[in-house]
Scaffold this motif. Structure first.
Motif, PDB file in Angstrom:
ATOM      1  N   ASP A 219      43.360  35.556  30.247  1.00 53.99           N
ATOM      2  CA  ASP A 219      44.890  36.555  30.455  1.00 53.99           C
ATOM      3  C   ASP A 219      44.238  37.981  30.982  1.00 53.99           C
ATOM      4  O   ASP A 219      44.198  38.679  31.147  1.00 53.99           O
ATOM      5  CB  ASP A 219      45.474  36.965  29.317  1.00 53.99           C
ATOM      6  CG  ASP A 219      46.069  35.151  28.843  1.00 53.99           C
ATOM      7  OD1 ASP A 219      47.124  34.779  29.899  1.00 53.99           O
ATOM      8  OD2 ASP A 219      46.406  34.535  28.060  1.00 53.99           O
ATOM      9  N   ALA A 220      42.616  38.548  29.582  1.00 50.93           N
ATOM     10  CA  ALA A 220      42.822  39.774  29.394  1.00 50.93           C
ATOM     11  C   ALA A 220      41.107  40.133  29.556  1.00 50.93           C
ATOM     12  O   ALA A 220      40.374  39.126  28.874  1.00 50.93           O
ATOM     13  CB  ALA A 220      43.286  40.495  28.563  1.00 50.93           C
ATOM     14  N   TYR A 221      40.949  41.014  30.370  1.00 51.59           N
ATOM     15  CA  TYR A 221      39.311  40.378  29.621  1.00 51.59           C
ATOM     16  C   TYR A 221      38.893  42.377  29.518  1.00 51.59           C
ATOM     17  O   TYR A 221      39.129  43.281  31.192  1.00 51.59           O
ATOM     18  CB  TYR A 221      37.926  40.228  31.353  1.00 51.59           C
ATOM     19  CG  TYR A 221      36.968  40.709  31.142  1.00 51.59           C
ATOM     20  CD1 TYR A 221      36.058  40.609  30.385  1.00 51.59           C
ATOM     21  CD2 TYR A 221      36.219  40.604  32.501  1.00 51.59           C
ATOM     22  CE1 TYR A 221      34.396  40.816  30.149  1.00 51.59           C
ATOM     23  CE2 TYR A 221      34.504  40.998  32.042  1.00 51.59           C
ATOM     24  CZ  TYR A 221      34.180  40.598  31.580  1.00 51.59           C
ATOM     25  OH  TYR A 221      32.305  41.036  31.569  1.00 51.59           O
ATOM     26  N   ILE A 243      41.782  43.442  33.789  1.00 47.95           N
ATOM     27  CA  ILE A 243      40.393  43.567  33.707  1.00 47.95           C
ATOM     28  C   ILE A 243      40.463  44.841  33.028  1.00 47.95           C
ATOM     29  O   ILE A 243      41.858  45.436  34.347  1.00 47.95           O
ATOM     30  CB  ILE A 243      39.565  43.372  35.259  1.00 47.95           C
ATOM     31  CG1 ILE A 243      39.379  41.704  34.385  1.00 47.95           C
ATOM     32  CG2 ILE A 243      38.024  43.486  34.221  1.00 47.95           C
ATOM     33  CD1 ILE A 243      38.611  41.504  36.301  1.00 47.95           C
ATOM     34  N   VAL A 244      39.717  45.487  32.725  1.00 47.50           N
ATOM     35  CA  VAL A 244      39.278  47.107  31.667  1.00 47.50           C
ATOM     36  C   VAL A 244      37.699  47.250  32.206  1.00 47.50           C
ATOM     37  O   VAL A 244      37.659  46.363  31.739  1.00 47.50           O
ATOM     38  CB  VAL A 244      39.349  46.952  30.576  1.00 47.50           C
ATOM     39  CG1 VAL A 244      39.273  49.026  30.321  1.00 47.50           C
ATOM     40  CG2 VAL A 244      41.394  47.558  30.271  1.00 47.50           C
ATOM     41  N   LEU A 245      37.582  47.685  33.295  1.00 51.02           N
ATOM     42  CA  LEU A 245      36.203  48.023  33.892  1.00 51.02           C
ATOM     43  C   LEU A 245      35.880  48.942  32.963  1.00 51.02           C
ATOM     44  O   LEU A 245      36.292  50.274  33.124  1.00 51.02           O
ATOM     45  CB  LEU A 245      36.101  48.860  35.437  1.00 51.02           C
ATOM     46  CG  LEU A 245      36.875  47.848  36.325  1.00 51.02           C
ATOM     47  CD1 LEU A 245      36.878  47.934  37.379  1.00 51.02           C
ATOM     48  CD2 LEU A 245      35.853  46.116  36.185  1.00 51.02           C
ATOM     49  N   CYS A 246      35.288  48.922  32.117  1.00 51.09           N
ATOM     50  CA  CYS A 246      34.481  50.255  31.152  1.00 51.09           C
ATOM     51  C   CYS A 246      33.031  50.542  31.270  1.00 51.09           C
ATOM     52  O   CYS A 246      32.727  51.200  31.054  1.00 51.09           O
ATOM     53  CB  CYS A 246      34.927  49.445  29.753  1.00 51.09           C
ATOM     54  SG  CYS A 246      33.840  50.928  28.159  1.00 51.09           S
ATOM     55  N   GLY A 247      32.096  49.324  31.649  1.00 48.49           N
ATOM     56  CA  GLY A 247      30.893  49.803  31.381  1.00 48.49           C
ATOM     57  C   GLY A 247      30.275  48.558  32.707  1.00 48.49           C
ATOM     58  O   GLY A 247      30.615  47.590  32.847  1.00 48.49           O
ATOM     59  N   LEU A 248      28.968  49.692  32.874  1.00 44.88           N
ATOM     60  CA  LEU A 248      28.433  48.150  33.653  1.00 44.88           C
ATOM     61  C   LEU A 248      26.734  48.452  34.106  1.00 44.88           C
ATOM     62  O   LEU A 248      25.939  48.621  34.620  1.00 44.88           O
ATOM     63  CB  LEU A 248      28.433  49.303  35.354  1.00 44.88           C
ATOM     64  CG  LEU A 248      29.612  49.399  36.132  1.00 44.88           C
ATOM     65  CD1 LEU A 248      29.271  50.521  37.735  1.00 44.88           C
ATOM     66  CD2 LEU A 248      30.003  47.644  36.505  1.00 44.88           C
ATOM     67  N   ILE A 249      26.079  47.683  32.663  1.00 43.87           N
ATOM     68  CA  ILE A 249      24.871  48.517  31.693  1.00 43.87           C
ATOM     69  C   ILE A 249      24.184  47.122  32.745  1.00 43.87           C
ATOM     70  O   ILE A 249      22.911  47.750  32.684  1.00 43.87           O
ATOM     71  CB  ILE A 249      25.577  48.269  30.739  1.00 43.87           C
ATOM     72  CG1 ILE A 249      23.871  48.020  29.528  1.00 43.87           C
ATOM     73  CG2 ILE A 249      25.256  46.150  29.545  1.00 43.87           C
ATOM     74  CD1 ILE A 249      23.986  48.586  27.836  1.00 43.87           C
ATOM     75  N   ASP A 250      24.538  46.863  32.916  1.00 44.42           N
ATOM     76  CA  ASP A 250      23.952  45.212  34.038  1.00 44.42           C
ATOM     77  C   ASP A 250      23.362  45.834  35.024  1.00 44.42           C
ATOM     78  O   ASP A 250      22.005  45.685  35.389  1.00 44.42           O
ATOM     79  CB  ASP A 250      25.426  44.615  35.102  1.00 44.42           C
ATOM     80  CG  ASP A 250      24.478  43.696  36.066  1.00 44.42           C
ATOM     81  OD1 ASP A 250      23.158  43.050  35.270  1.00 44.42           O
ATOM     82  OD2 ASP A 250      24.537  43.291  37.142  1.00 44.42           O
ATOM     83  N   LYS A 268      43.946  36.686  42.419  1.00 42.05           N
ATOM     84  CA  LYS A 268      44.204  35.892  40.951  1.00 42.05           C
ATOM     85  C   LYS A 268      45.235  37.170  40.886  1.00 42.05           C
ATOM     86  O   LYS A 268      45.824  37.250  40.188  1.00 42.05           O
ATOM     87  CB  LYS A 268      43.046  36.570  39.918  1.00 42.05           C
ATOM     88  CG  LYS A 268      41.268  35.103  39.847  1.00 42.05           C
ATOM     89  CD  LYS A 268      42.363  33.969  39.745  1.00 42.05           C
ATOM     90  CE  LYS A 268      41.058  32.933  40.349  1.00 42.05           C
ATOM     91  NZ  LYS A 268      41.195  32.446  38.710  1.00 42.05           N
ATOM     92  N   ARG A 269      45.904  38.392  41.761  1.00 43.69           N
ATOM     93  CA  ARG A 269      46.259  39.185  42.015  1.00 43.69           C
ATOM     94  C   ARG A 269      46.374  39.546  40.731  1.00 43.69           C
ATOM     95  O   ARG A 269      47.189  40.667  40.098  1.00 43.69           O
ATOM     96  CB  ARG A 269      47.872  38.751  41.782  1.00 43.69           C
ATOM     97  CG  ARG A 269      48.337  37.912  43.336  1.00 43.69           C
ATOM     98  CD  ARG A 269      48.007  36.380  43.038  1.00 43.69           C
ATOM     99  NE  ARG A 269      49.231  35.652  44.155  1.00 43.69           N
ATOM    100  CZ  ARG A 269      48.510  34.582  44.638  1.00 43.69           C
ATOM    101  NH1 ARG A 269      47.650  33.972  44.602  1.00 43.69           N
ATOM    102  NH2 ARG A 269      49.107  33.624  44.757  1.00 43.69           N
ATOM    103  N   ALA A 270      44.820  40.019  40.462  1.00 41.75           N
ATOM    104  CA  ALA A 270      44.148  40.712  39.814  1.00 41.75           C
ATOM    105  C   ALA A 270      44.369  42.404  39.666  1.00 41.75           C
ATOM    106  O   ALA A 270      44.517  43.235  40.437  1.00 41.75           O
ATOM    107  CB  ALA A 270      42.254  40.328  39.027  1.00 41.75           C
ATOM    108  N   THR A 271      44.700  42.826  38.166  1.00 46.11           N
ATOM    109  CA  THR A 271      44.768  44.249  38.381  1.00 46.11           C
ATOM    110  C   THR A 271      43.661  45.076  37.066  1.00 46.11           C
ATOM    111  O   THR A 271      43.251  44.340  36.703  1.00 46.11           O
ATOM    112  CB  THR A 271      46.338  44.947  36.878  1.00 46.11           C
ATOM    113  OG1 THR A 271      46.953  43.832  37.677  1.00 46.11           O
ATOM    114  CG2 THR A 271      45.640  46.257  36.997  1.00 46.11           C
ATOM    115  N   LEU A 272      42.394  45.764  38.053  1.00 49.16           N
ATOM    116  CA  LEU A 272      41.665  46.087  37.653  1.00 49.16           C
ATOM    117  C   LEU A 272      41.880  47.402  36.979  1.00 49.16           C
ATOM    118  O   LEU A 272      41.908  48.334  38.270  1.00 49.16           O
ATOM    119  CB  LEU A 272      39.966  45.652  38.968  1.00 49.16           C
ATOM    120  CG  LEU A 272      39.431  44.625  38.350  1.00 49.16           C
ATOM    121  CD1 LEU A 272      40.136  43.644  38.952  1.00 49.16           C
ATOM    122  CD2 LEU A 272      38.459  44.602  39.264  1.00 49.16           C
TER     123      LEU A 272
END
Ligand SMILES: NC(=O)c1ccc[n+]([C@@H]2O[C@H](COP(=O)([O-])OP(=O)(O)OC[C@H]3O[C@@H](n4cnc5c(N)ncnc54)[C@H](OP(=O)(O)O)[C@@H]3O)[C@@H](O)[C@H]2O)c1
Length: 336
Positions: A219-221, A243-250, A268-272
Motif C-alpha cells: 500500500d505504501a513505500y 510512494i514517498v521519494l526520500c533518497g536516491l542513494i543508488d 497502478k494510479r500511483a501517487t509519488l
C-alpha cells in the motif's frame, strides 16, 4: 576545560570518483579558530556522517555548495560550547552545529540548535531525534496517509531514516516490511526494530520474496534508494498505492540517473511525493515532543555505527557510501 592552540581537521584532497575512498581526504593540523562577533567556539563530540555529503562533494546538493579541494570537509556534529560571551548560550551548553570535520569550530550562534541532554543520549540529536528522525516523521505523517492494516515497505531499512520510518509506520498500525542489504541487517530489522519481515535486496530472487511477504500487495513505500529497488517495489504496489521519494542513494556515487519505467505508475494510479526535510524544520519541536519520550522508554529504538577518532571519518564515510554501516553513522571525535 582548556582549549588547545592547534587541532586536527579533515580536508577534501580529491573529489570522489564513485564510492568515496579514504584517499579522497587528508588530515591536517590547523589553528583552533577564534570566535568572531556573533559566534561561539565549540568542541566537537560526535560527528554525523550522512549520505547527502556525497552529493555535496559532487556539487549536486540543493542546500550546500561544493567545497574547494583543500577546504574543510563540511558536516554536522554535536558539540559543547567552550567559549561564549552569550549568557543564553553559556560555556558547557550542548548544541548541534555545522562544524565540519574538525575538533573545534567557530560557529554563528544563530545557526545552533541547543540540545537538552535529559531528552536522550546526546548522539541521538544526530539520528533518531535529529535530521534523519525528522525526515522519517515528516514522510510518514505529512506525505503519506497510513492506516491500521496497511502494508508498508521501507528501504535502507535499518539506517537512521529507514529504521525510524518503519517504527513510526508500526505506531500507525501498519504491517512493516523492510528492504536492506544483507542477512545481518535484515535480522536486525526484525529483532531490534520489530519489523514484520525484511527482504535482502542482494538476493537474486528478492522480488519473489517481497511478493511472498506482501500477499495483498504494497500500500505504501518509503523509498530511500531509488534505482532497481524502487522499480521492483513499484511493480508490487496496489492500485492507488503511494510512494514517498526520500533518497536516491543508488545513484549518489555514480551520478547516473536511473531510467525508471513510468508505465507502472500509470497502471497502478500511483501517487509519488518528493520529500525534503528542510521544509519541516519549523515542526522539529513538535517531532521532538512526540519522539523523545518514546526513545527514552525504548518504544522507538535506534542503532549507531560508531567509529573512534576524527581520523577514522574518511574510512567511516567510505563504509557508509558502500552500505557497510549498521545503523546511523557517527564518528566519536571528543569526550562526551
Ligand atoms: N529527502 C530528505 O530530506 C532526506 C533527508 C535525510 C536522508 N535522506 C536520504 O535517506 C536515505 C537514508 O539516509 P540515512 O541517513 O538514513 O542513511 P543510512 O540508511 O543510515 O545509510 C545509507 C544506507 O543506504 C544503503 N545503500 C548504500 N549504497 C546503496 C546503493 N548503491 N543502493 C542501495 N542502497 C544503498 C545502505 O543500506 P542497505 O545495505 O540496507 O541498502 C546504507 O547502509 C539516503 O538516500 C539519504 O540521502 C533524505
Amino acid at each position: 576545560m582548556s582549549v588547545p592552540n592547534t587541532q586536527h581537521r579533515v580536508v577534501v584532497a580529491a573529489f570522489p570518483d564513485g564510492i568515496p575512498q579514504p584517499t579522497d581526504f587528508r588530515v591536517e593540523e590547523a589553528l583552533v579558530p577564534d570566535a568572531e562577533a556573533g559566534e561561539v567556539l565549540v568542541r566537537v563530540i560526535d560527528l554525523s556522517l550522512d549520505p547527502y555529503l556525497r552529493s555535496v562533494l559532487s556539487g549536486r546538493h540543493i542546500g550546500h555548495t561544493r567545497p574547494e579541494i583543500g577546504a574543510l570537509m563540511p558536516g554536522r556534529a554535536t558539540a559543547e560550547v567552550v567559549r561564549s560571551d552569550d549568557a543564553t548560550l553559556p560555556v558547557g551548553s550542548h548544541v548541534v552545529a555545522e562544524t565540519g570535520w574538525q575538533q573545534y569550530a567557530a560557529v554563528p550562534r544563530a545557526s545552533l540548535r541547543r540540545v537538552d541532554r535529559s531528552d536522550a543520549p546526546l548522539s541521538t540529536a544526530l539520528g533518531i531525534l535529529g535530521m534523519p528522525g525528522l525526515t522519517a516523521w515528516a514522510g510518514i505523517t505529512q506525505r503519506m496517509s497510513l492506516h491500521r492494516g496497511k502494508t508498508f515497505v521501507v528501504s535502507a531499512a535499518i539506517g537512521g531514516v529507514g529504521s525510524t520510518a518503519g517504527q513510526l509506520a508500526r505506531v500507525h498500525g501498519c504491517r512493516v516490511i523492510g528492504i536492506a542489504g544483507g542477512a545481518q541487517k535484515c535480522a536486525l530489522a526484525v529483532s531490534h526494530f520489530g519489523f514484520d519481515a525484511c527482504i535482502d535486496y542482494r538476493d537474486n530472487d528478492w522480488e519473489t520474496r517481497l511478493h511472498d511477504a506482501t500477499p495483498s500487495g504494497i500500500d505504501a513505500y518509503f523509498d530511500n534508494t531509488g534505482g532497481r529497488i524502487l522499480e521492483g517495489v513499484l511493480r508490487q504496489l496496489v492500485v492507488g498505492g503511494e510512494i514517498v521519494l526520500c533518497g536516491l542513494i543508488d545513484q549518489y556515487n555514480t551520478g547516473v540517473p536511473y531510467a525508471l519505467p513510468l508505465a507502472p505508475v500509470i497502471g497502478k494510479r500511483a501517487t509519488l511525493r518528493g520529500l525534503v526535510v528542510y521544509d519541516f524544520e519549523s515542526q522539529y519541536p513538535e517531532y521532538l515532543a512526540f519522539a523523545a519520550p518514546l526513545v527514552r522508554n525504548e518504544q522507538l529504538r535506534y542503532l549507531e555505527d560508531r567509529s573512534n577518532g576524527l581520523t577514522s571519518a574518511p574510512l567511516a564515510f567510505h563504509r557508509l557510501m558502500s552500505g557497510q554501516n549498521i545503523g546511523k553513522a557517527i564518528v566519536a571525535v571528543g569526550e562526551p
